[in-house]
Design an enzyme around this catalytic site. Structure first.
Site, PDB file in Angstrom:
ATOM      1  N   GLY A   1      47.473  33.785  37.734  1.00  0.00           N
ATOM      2  CA  GLY A   1      48.834  33.860  38.261  1.00  0.00           C
ATOM      3  C   GLY A   1      49.142  32.866  39.365  1.00  0.00           C
ATOM      4  O   GLY A   1      50.156  32.151  39.293  1.00  0.00           O
TER       5      GLY A   1
ATOM      6  N   ASP B   1      44.452  42.205  33.003  1.00  0.00           N
ATOM      7  CA  ASP B   1      43.773  43.497  33.099  1.00  0.00           C
ATOM      8  C   ASP B   1      43.915  44.266  31.790  1.00  0.00           C
ATOM      9  O   ASP B   1      42.958  44.870  31.300  1.00  0.00           O
ATOM     10  CB  ASP B   1      44.371  44.338  34.239  1.00  0.00           C
ATOM     11  CG  ASP B   1      44.031  43.799  35.612  1.00  0.00           C
ATOM     12  OD1 ASP B   1      43.006  43.117  35.747  1.00  0.00           O
ATOM     13  OD2 ASP B   1      44.793  44.062  36.558  1.00  0.00           O
TER      14      ASP B   1
ATOM     15  N   LYS C   1      36.954  41.284  33.921  1.00  0.00           N
ATOM     16  CA  LYS C   1      38.224  40.631  34.232  1.00  0.00           C
ATOM     17  C   LYS C   1      38.000  39.833  35.513  1.00  0.00           C
ATOM     18  O   LYS C   1      37.724  40.388  36.581  1.00  0.00           O
ATOM     19  CB  LYS C   1      39.334  41.667  34.404  1.00  0.00           C
ATOM     20  CG  LYS C   1      40.741  41.044  34.538  1.00  0.00           C
ATOM     21  CD  LYS C   1      40.971  40.360  35.876  1.00  0.00           C
ATOM     22  CE  LYS C   1      42.326  39.721  36.001  1.00  0.00           C
ATOM     23  NZ  LYS C   1      43.070  40.226  37.145  1.00  0.00           N
TER      24      LYS C   1
ATOM     25  N   LYS D   1      45.819  49.011  37.663  1.00  0.00           N
ATOM     26  CA  LYS D   1      44.396  48.745  37.452  1.00  0.00           C
ATOM     27  C   LYS D   1      43.645  50.046  37.153  1.00  0.00           C
ATOM     28  O   LYS D   1      42.768  50.088  36.281  1.00  0.00           O
ATOM     29  CB  LYS D   1      43.800  48.044  38.675  1.00  0.00           C
ATOM     30  CG  LYS D   1      44.336  46.642  38.890  1.00  0.00           C
ATOM     31  CD  LYS D   1      43.657  45.941  40.037  1.00  0.00           C
ATOM     32  CE  LYS D   1      44.261  44.570  40.263  1.00  0.00           C
ATOM     33  NZ  LYS D   1      44.121  43.669  39.100  1.00  0.00           N
TER      34      LYS D   1
ATOM     35  N   GLY E   1      41.558  37.015  41.266  1.00  0.00           N
ATOM     36  CA  GLY E   1      41.575  37.153  42.714  1.00  0.00           C
ATOM     37  C   GLY E   1      40.821  36.047  43.434  1.00  0.00           C
ATOM     38  O   GLY E   1      40.688  34.923  42.949  1.00  0.00           O
TER      39      GLY E   1
END
Length: 305
Positions: A69, A198, A33, A254, A36
């Site tokens: 996002g 996720d 994944k 997570k 970030g």
């Protein structure tokens, strides 16, 4: 980026340490994944692409699932639409799902594909809609505190996974391609649904019978009460930390994702610090790894142990 000059003996030691991991993961699937800071910082982006290409070159089957996002939020702001969140999920009305599809399935997905291909890989971008890969249904949330739990929150086009058809990913793996997947699914009604990345990565890892799941985050991993990183955790210990309130907030979903993947047959799941250069490669090919590795109690040891 400044290059450091290492002694040949140091380089040889690194390669020797990596060898048992290369042997162990050869021919096996690793779902990553990608999100970030690793998706924002230019050096980290290039480093991630190189990591994935190297993994493929030495015989592993990396599968990338990405978020986006912040990019979605930025575009919504540009068109004058305010983002609304409930329990960490973006409320996605008809106008917003169009933006989500454009950003995830278009801009972000194709940028990642281009980055990997620029490093010599053969990446193919797709969303969960392609090949009817991710079948989804509308996510139903009950309003917190409602006395009869009958009052629902309309999240719009936010979905949860009903099933995953791995045929497209299997075909790409067999053809030496690297799948790059946007977390968008399709309902039986033909509508598109925005799904947490996720969750998609975890469910896909189970469906593909992956050897490993890596969740790249903006945190070091799971920390103990003193702020020290917990590098390896068995399932019972994780459940105890959750019960004690040591794992909470944004880390909790997570960790739950990692636990669900392990319970579904994935050997290990790691919450890794995506701010560390080459975090994916370090987590896969070194003794120390990067982040918190979660696995069944007898299976959390690394291949070289």
């Amino acid at each position: 980026m400044n290059k450091t000059h290492n002694k040949p003996a140091d380089i040889a030691a690194v390669l020797a340490e990596a060898m048992p991991y290369i042997q162990h993961f050869h021919g096996r699937t690793i779902v990553i994944k990608y999100g970030g800071n690793a998706m924002v910082d230019e050096d980290l982006k290039r480093g991630f692409a190189r990591d994935v290409v190297l993994m493929k070159l030495v015989g592993m089957n990396p599968v990338v699932v990405h978020g986006g996002g912040p990019q979605i939020g930025a575009l919504l702001e540009r068109i004058g639409k305010k983002s609304e969140f409930v329990e960490g999920l973006r409320v996605t009305d008809r106008e917003t799902i169009d933006v989500v599809e454009m950003v995830l399935g278009g801009l972000v997905n194709k940028e990642i594909v281009a980055l990997i291909n620029a490093q010599g890989g053969r990446a193919v971008g797709l969303s969960g809609k392609d090949g009817d890969m991710i079948r989804a249904k509308k996510l139903v949330l009950h309003k917190s505190g409602a006395p009869d739990q009958e009052e629902l929150i309309d999240m719009g086009h936010v979905g949860e996974i009903e099933s995953i058809n791995p045929a497209v990913v299997d075909t790409l793996d067999e053809g030496d391609f690297i799948p790059v997947i946007a977390p968008i699914g399709t309902g039986v009604d033909g509508l598109a649904y925005n799904i947490n990345a996720d969750t998609v990565a975890g469910k896909l890892a189970v469906t593909l019978q992956a050897e490993k799941l890596i969740l790249l985050t903006n945190t070091a991993g799971v920390l103990d009460p003193d702020g020290k990183l917990l590098t390896r955790l068995a399932e019972p210990r994780v459940e105890q930390l959750i019960e004690d309130g040591m794992i909470s907030g944004g880390m909790l979903p997570k960790v739950r994702c990692a636990l669900d993947a392990v319970a579904g047959g994935v050997r290990t799941a790691t919450i890794s610090d995506g701010r560390v250069p080459h975090a994916t490669l370090l987590e896969t090919l070194t003794d120390e790894g990067v982040g918190t590795q979660i696995g069944r109690s007898r299976e959390i040891l690394r291949p070289g142990d």
